[in-house]
Scaffold this active site. Structure first.
Site, mmCIF file in Angstrom:
data_model
loop_
_atom_site.group_PDB
_atom_site.id
_atom_site.type_symbol
_atom_site.label_atom_id
_atom_site.label_comp_id
_atom_site.label_asym_id
_atom_site.label_seq_id
_atom_site.Cartn_x
_atom_site.Cartn_y
_atom_site.Cartn_z
ATOM 1 N N LEU A 204 0.863 -1.188 0.000
ATOM 2 C CA LEU A 204 0.000 0.000 0.000
ATOM 3 C C LEU A 204 0.898 1.236 0.000
ATOM 4 C CD1 LEU A 204 -3.132 -0.146 0.335
ATOM 5 C CD2 LEU A 204 -2.782 0.259 2.765
ATOM 6 N N HIS A 205 0.837 2.029 -1.047
ATOM 7 C CA HIS A 205 1.661 3.244 -1.018
ATOM 8 C C HIS A 205 1.122 4.395 -1.859
ATOM 9 C CE1 HIS A 205 2.991 1.694 -4.879
ATOM 10 N NE2 HIS A 205 3.471 2.887 -5.142
ATOM 11 N N ARG A 206 0.006 4.165 -2.600
ATOM 12 C CA ARG A 206 -0.531 5.248 -3.453
ATOM 13 C C ARG A 206 -0.909 6.438 -2.591
ATOM 14 N NH1 ARG A 206 0.518 4.768 -8.426
ATOM 15 N NH2 ARG A 206 1.186 2.630 -8.399
ATOM 16 N N ARG A 239 6.778 5.945 2.487
ATOM 17 C CA ARG A 239 5.689 6.933 2.515
ATOM 18 C C ARG A 239 4.584 6.479 3.477
ATOM 19 N NH1 ARG A 239 2.865 10.390 -0.837
ATOM 20 N NH2 ARG A 239 4.217 10.211 -2.641
ATOM 21 N N ASP A 283 -2.025 -1.818 -4.067
ATOM 22 C CA ASP A 283 -2.413 -0.689 -4.916
ATOM 23 C C ASP A 283 -1.307 -0.389 -5.919
ATOM 24 O OD1 ASP A 283 -0.502 0.491 -3.286
ATOM 25 O OD2 ASP A 283 -1.868 1.967 -2.407
#
Ligand code: UD1
Length: 374
Positions: A204-206, A239, A283
C-alpha cells in the site's frame, strides 16, 4: 550506438534489468545506466541492483524526495547537463514515475530520440500522478513499446503514428520468469512463520490511499477484519510508514496481531512470498501483472487501473477502497472462489529481446519514423 537508460525508482529496476542484459549481448550497442536517485534508501534501490545483477549506475543524480514539481525540475536540470555532455543516440525510459517524465521532456527538447518502455497504459484518471507522467512521456516519445494491445489502441486514439508503436510484451515479466526458480528456493514464507497458501501479502503506497486519513483508515478497517481469518504480511513503503505515524494508526495496528508489518523486502523474497500467497492485496501497478502471471488472486485497492488486461485475462479484481467491498472480495477468495487467469499475449520472457532488436534496427539503421525520430 550509445543508449542512455534511465531508472529512478524501485519498479524501474525490474524493468531495466533485462534490457541492459540484452543490450550487453550486442557489440554495436553501448549501454549507459543513469539513476536519478528518486528512490535512495538501500531497501528501495541497492538491493535490487544486487539481486537482479544490474551493473552499478554510470551516472547518479542524487535527486531524492520532494514535491512533484521539485523532483521533476531537479531531474530535468541535472539530466540536461548529462545529455549535453554525452549526447546519446537514444534515451530509454521505463514505466511512469516522475523521473520517467522528467527525462523524456529533457531529451525531447534536445532533439534526442526517446524510447518509452511500457507505453500506452491509461487509467483515464488524471488525479493519479502517474497518469500525467504516462500521457506526457508518450506524447514526446519516438519509439513506444507496449505490453498489451489495449495500450496500442490508447496511443492510436491519442494520435500517435502507428509506425512508432511496437507491441513487444512485458519486460517486468521477463525479470519475473528469469528469477522465479531462484526465488522459490528461498523458503521465505517459513522465515516469516507463514504456511504456504495460508497468508495474504499486502502492499500500500498510493498517495490517494495513504495520504488521505479517512481513506487509509477505511482500508485499515478492512485489513483488521481480514486478518482475523488469514494472516497478512505487510512490507511497508517509507511513505506509508510516515503516514501511519502521522495519523496515529500504530495502536490500531498493534491491536491486529495477524497484520504483520515488515521493512520493504528485496525482489526475490517478495516474489517468493507472492507466489505462495493465498491472495495479494495491493495498490501497485506492477504487482497486478506479476500476480496474473503467477496465477495468484489479486485484489487491487484502487478505483481504476491502467492495466485492464490483468482483469480481463488475469487474476486481478478491482475492489476500490470501501471496507465492505474489500472484505467481501477477500471472503470470496477464502471460500475457494478465486479467479483463474491466463497468460497475456507475448508475456513470454522475451520482451527485452524484441525491444533491443527494434532499437538497433530503427536507431542504429537510421530508419525514419515519420517526423518523430530526429
Ligand atoms: C514512486 C512513484 C510511484 C511508484 C513508487 C514505487 C512517482 C510520482 N511515484 O512513488 O509511481 O509506484 O515510486 O515505490 O514517481 N522515500 C524514502 N526513501 C526512498 C524513497 C522515498 O524514504 O528511497 C519516502 C520519502 O518520504 C518520499 C516518499 O517516500 O517523500 C515518497 O517517495 P517518492 O519518490 O516521491 O514517491 P513514491 O511514493 O515512492
Amino acid at each position: 550506438m550509445n543508449i542512455l537508460n534511465v531508472v529512478g525508482t524501485r519498479p524501474n529496476l525490474m524493468k531495466i534489468a533485462p534490457l541492459i542484459e540484452e543490450m550487453r549481448k550486442h557489440s554495436d550497442v553501448c549501454p549507459t545506466l543513469l539513476h536519478t536517485g528518486q528512490h535512495y534508501d538501500d531497501k528501495m534501490s541497492q538491493v535490487f541492483f544486487d539481486e537482479l545483477g544490474i551493473p552499478a549506475p554510470d551516472i547518479y543524480l542524487g535527486i531524492g524526495s520532494g514535491s512533484h514539481a521539485e523532483q521533476t525540475a531537479r531531474v530535468m536540470l541535472a539530466f540536461e547537463q548529462v545529455l549535453v555532455e554525452k549526447h546519446p543516440d537514444v534515451v530509454v525510459v521505463v514505466g511512469d514515475v516522475n523521473s520517467t517524465m522528467a527525462c523524456s521532456i529533457t531529451a525531447a527538447k534536445l532533439w534526442i530520440p526517446v524510447a518509452h518502455v511500457e507505453a500506452g497504459l491509461r487509467s483515464f484518471d488524471r488525479r493519479i500522478p502517474e497518469e500525467i507522467n504516462r500521457v506526457v512521456t508518450d506524447a514526446l516519445s519516438d519509439l513506444l513499446f507496449t505490453t498489451s494491445r489495449d495500450a496500442n489502441e490508447n496511443l492510436l486514439r491519442e494520435g500517435v503514428a502507428a509506425e512508432r508503436i511496437f507491441f513487444v510484451g512485458n519486460v517486468m515479466i521477463d525479470t519475473l520468469l528469469r528469477h522465479r526458480e531462484r526465488a522459490m528456493a528461498l523458503n521465505t514464507p517459513a522465515r516469516f512463520g507463514l504456511q504456504v497458501g495460508e497468508y495474504a501479502l499486502l502492499t500500500l503506497h498510493r498517495p490517494s490511499n495513504v495520504d488521505v486519513r479517512e481513506v487509509f483508515s477505511g482500508i485499515l478497517d478492512a485489513l483488521v477484519a481480514i486478518q482475523q481469518h488469514l494472516p497478512i504480511l505487510f512490507p511497508v513503503h517509507p511513505r506509508t510508514r510516515e503516514r501511519i505515524a502521522e495519523f496515529g494508526f500504530s495502536p490500531r495496528l498493534a491491536d491486529a496481531p495477524n497484520l504483520r508489518l515488515t521493512e520493504p523486502l528485496g525482489y526475490l523474497e517478495f516474489l517468493d512470498l507472492m507466489m505462495h500467497a493465498k491472495m495479494v492485496l495491493t495498490d501497485s501497478g506492477g504487482i497486478q501483472e506479476e500476480t496474473t502471471i503467477l496465477g495468484i488472486p489479486c485484489l487491487t485497492i484502487r478505483e481504476s487501473t491502467e492495466r485492464p488486461i490483468t482483469i480481463t485475462e488475469g487474476t486481478n479484481t478491482l475492489v476500490g477502497t470501501s471496507p465492505g467491498r474489500i472484505i467481501a472480495e477477500a471472503q470470496r477468495i477464502l471460500s475457494g472462489d478465486s479467479k483463474v487467469g491466463r497468460t497475456p499475449e507475448l508475456w513470454d520472457g522475451r520482451a527485452a529481446e524484441r525491444i533491443v532488436a527494434i532499437i538497433r534496427r530503427v536507431v542504429g539503421g537510421g530508419e525514419q519514423l515519420g517526423a518523430g525520430l530526429r
